[in-house]
Design an enzyme around this catalytic site. Structure first.
Site, short mmCIF file in Angstrom:
data_model
loop_
_atom_site.label_atom_id
_atom_site.label_comp_id
_atom_site.label_asym_id
_atom_site.label_seq_id
_atom_site.Cartn_x
_atom_site.Cartn_y
_atom_site.Cartn_z
N LYS A 176 40.75 46.72 22.54
CA LYS A 176 39.57 46.20 22.40
C LYS A 176 38.30 47.42 22.04
O LYS A 176 37.41 47.35 21.41
CB LYS A 176 38.95 45.10 23.43
CG LYS A 176 38.72 45.92 24.62
CD LYS A 176 38.70 44.85 25.80
CE LYS A 176 38.34 45.59 27.02
NZ LYS A 176 38.76 44.61 28.32
N ARG A 213 35.03 38.71 38.57
CA ARG A 213 34.95 38.33 37.38
C ARG A 213 35.81 37.12 37.12
O ARG A 213 35.46 35.92 37.65
CB ARG A 213 35.55 39.33 36.35
CG ARG A 213 34.69 39.42 34.94
CD ARG A 213 34.79 40.71 34.21
NE ARG A 213 36.11 40.67 33.52
CZ ARG A 213 36.64 41.47 32.54
NH1 ARG A 213 35.81 42.52 32.31
NH2 ARG A 213 38.01 41.32 32.23
C1 LIG Z 1 39.77 45.07 28.97
C2 LIG Z 1 40.70 44.31 29.63
C3 LIG Z 1 41.82 44.99 30.22
C4 LIG Z 1 42.17 46.49 29.92
O1 LIG Z 1 41.37 47.28 30.58
P1 LIG Z 1 41.26 48.96 30.43
O2 LIG Z 1 40.51 49.44 31.41
O3 LIG Z 1 40.89 49.33 29.12
O4 LIG Z 1 42.71 49.25 30.87
C5 LIG Z 1 42.66 44.53 30.79
N1 LIG Z 1 42.41 43.21 31.26
C6 LIG Z 1 41.46 42.56 30.79
C7 LIG Z 1 41.41 40.93 31.42
C8 LIG Z 1 40.72 43.15 30.20
O5 LIG Z 1 39.42 42.27 29.65
#
Ligand SMILES: *Cc1c(COP(=O)(O)O)cnc(C)c1O
Length: 362
Positions: free
Chosen positions: A36, A129
């Protein structure tokens, strides 16, 4: 070449991926590669798969659409909107969920598309969250998923650090294992996946503290920015895979203090100015629309970022040995938020270094 641009070093993405994959697998974890931050830039995602990722994940369906051609299973990271359930089933193989209504919408879409859609039930672990608020809620959701056609209940998961800053711990990771055991025993099912969290979990994993049975992490920041827990650089990972280049459009000697009567700036802020006298400075043609000042590090250590409005970045050149002229480029290492903004900005071109076809395939 057009400016501003963000230059992505695919060799560094590849090496970070290889390192992360080896490290995770040594601890019984199969990582999911998260895309992302670069809006699932296809060349980056392809490089990650080339390095060995067996699944890719993104929070947005538009991003998953960009990498639909890459032949690995995909995960939707953000809880699906009910209104996007149909597309979620089309573009993702697995979704993270916490709501019954969403399970029903995914099931209906999967049945219409004659598909089995994987689901992982998210549990609240303290970060506040996404996730079912208590064990009773997870049980309810699990029972519903078992009863619904078109859904394949694959496991449970949690997320940490993102909203409340709750740290990964032996306790909250262990909580997932306890929960999995209870669900398996009481419902007579198998839950093959325990998805512990994001890049922040790397820290306890490499210190040997990840409870046995946590077998999936969803990692992005580690791969793209080389950072883990609390955004600290992880030893051995590249933190400079993304570099932003922007062009000088004015160079001048000006005071450090604005003058005249001072109100608020373009973002409604009032700053405390310190007078350092006149300095050599430049305006670079990039702004807050395209990057984030806190995560922008000039490659030339003599350059200092002073501030920015939407489209103008002001830098102090007085300590630089280089003589920047109008038309010259200034380069910045992009941290997480700057990578995100630059990749999202339609004004920033994306360029690649060390493209995938030139990589050694080992
Ligand atoms: C963005 C996200 C991740 C990855 O997080 P990083 O800090 O980029 O490794 C993992 N799980 C969820 C649900 C996320 O939204």
């Amino acid at each position: 070449m057009q400016y501003p641009c963000i230059e992505i070093d695919l060799q560094k993405i590849y090496e970070n991926s290889r390192r992360a994959l080896a490290s995770c697998r040594a601890h019984g974890v199969e990582p999911v590669g998260v895309t992302k931050v670069c809006c699932a830039e296809p060349a980056v995602a392809e490089t990650m798969v080339q390095a060995g990722f067996t699944m890719l994940a993104d929070s947005r369906l538009d991003n998953l659409e960009r990498i639909a051609h890459i032949n690995v299973p995909k995960m939707l990271l953000r809880l699906p909107m009910v209104s996007e359930a149909e597309r979620a089933v089309q573009l993702a193989d697995v979704s993270l969920i916490s709501e019954k209504r969403t399970a029903e919408a995914l099931s209906a879409a999967a049945m219409r598309q004659n598909k089995q859609h994987g689901v992982i039930l998210m549990m609240e672990l303290g970060d506040l969250r996404e996730g079912c608020a208590d064990e009773a809620a997870v049980f309810e959701l699990a029972k519903l998923c078992i009863s619904l056609e078109g859904l394949d209940l694959q496991g449970i998961g949690g997320n940490l650090i993102c909203y409340g800053g709750a740290m990964p711990s032996v306790e909250n990771q262990g909580q997932l294992i306890t929960l999995r055991d209870r669900l398996e025993n009481q419902l007579g099912i198998k839950l093959p996946v325990v998805s512990g969290g994001n890049s922040a979990v790397e820290n306890i994993m490499t210190r040997g503290k990840l409870p046995n049975g946590v077998n999936q992490l969803r990692i992005g920041a580690m791969i793209h920015a080389g950072i883990g827990l609390m955004d600290e650089p992880i030893k051995g990972y590249h933190t400079d895979a993304y570099v932003i280049h922007a062009e000088v459009i004015e160079r001048n000697r000006k005071p450090t203090m604005p003058y005249g009567e001072l109100g608020t700036d373009a973002f409604g802020q009032k700053r405390d100015w310190i007078d350092y006298g006149e300095i050599e400075r430049a305006i670079v043609a990039i702004g807050r629309a395209d990057c984030d000042l806190e995560s922008l590090t000039p490659v030339d250590a003599g350059v200092k970022v002073l501030g920015a409005s939407s489209d103008h970045l002001i830098v102090d050149l007085s300590r630089s040995k280089q003589k920047y002229m109008v038309g010259d480029k200034v380069s910045f290492y992009a941290g997480y938020v700057s990578i995100l903004r630059a990749c999202m900005s339609r004004y920033v071109k994306v360029n690649f270094k060390n493209r995938i076809d030139s990589l050694a395939r080992n």
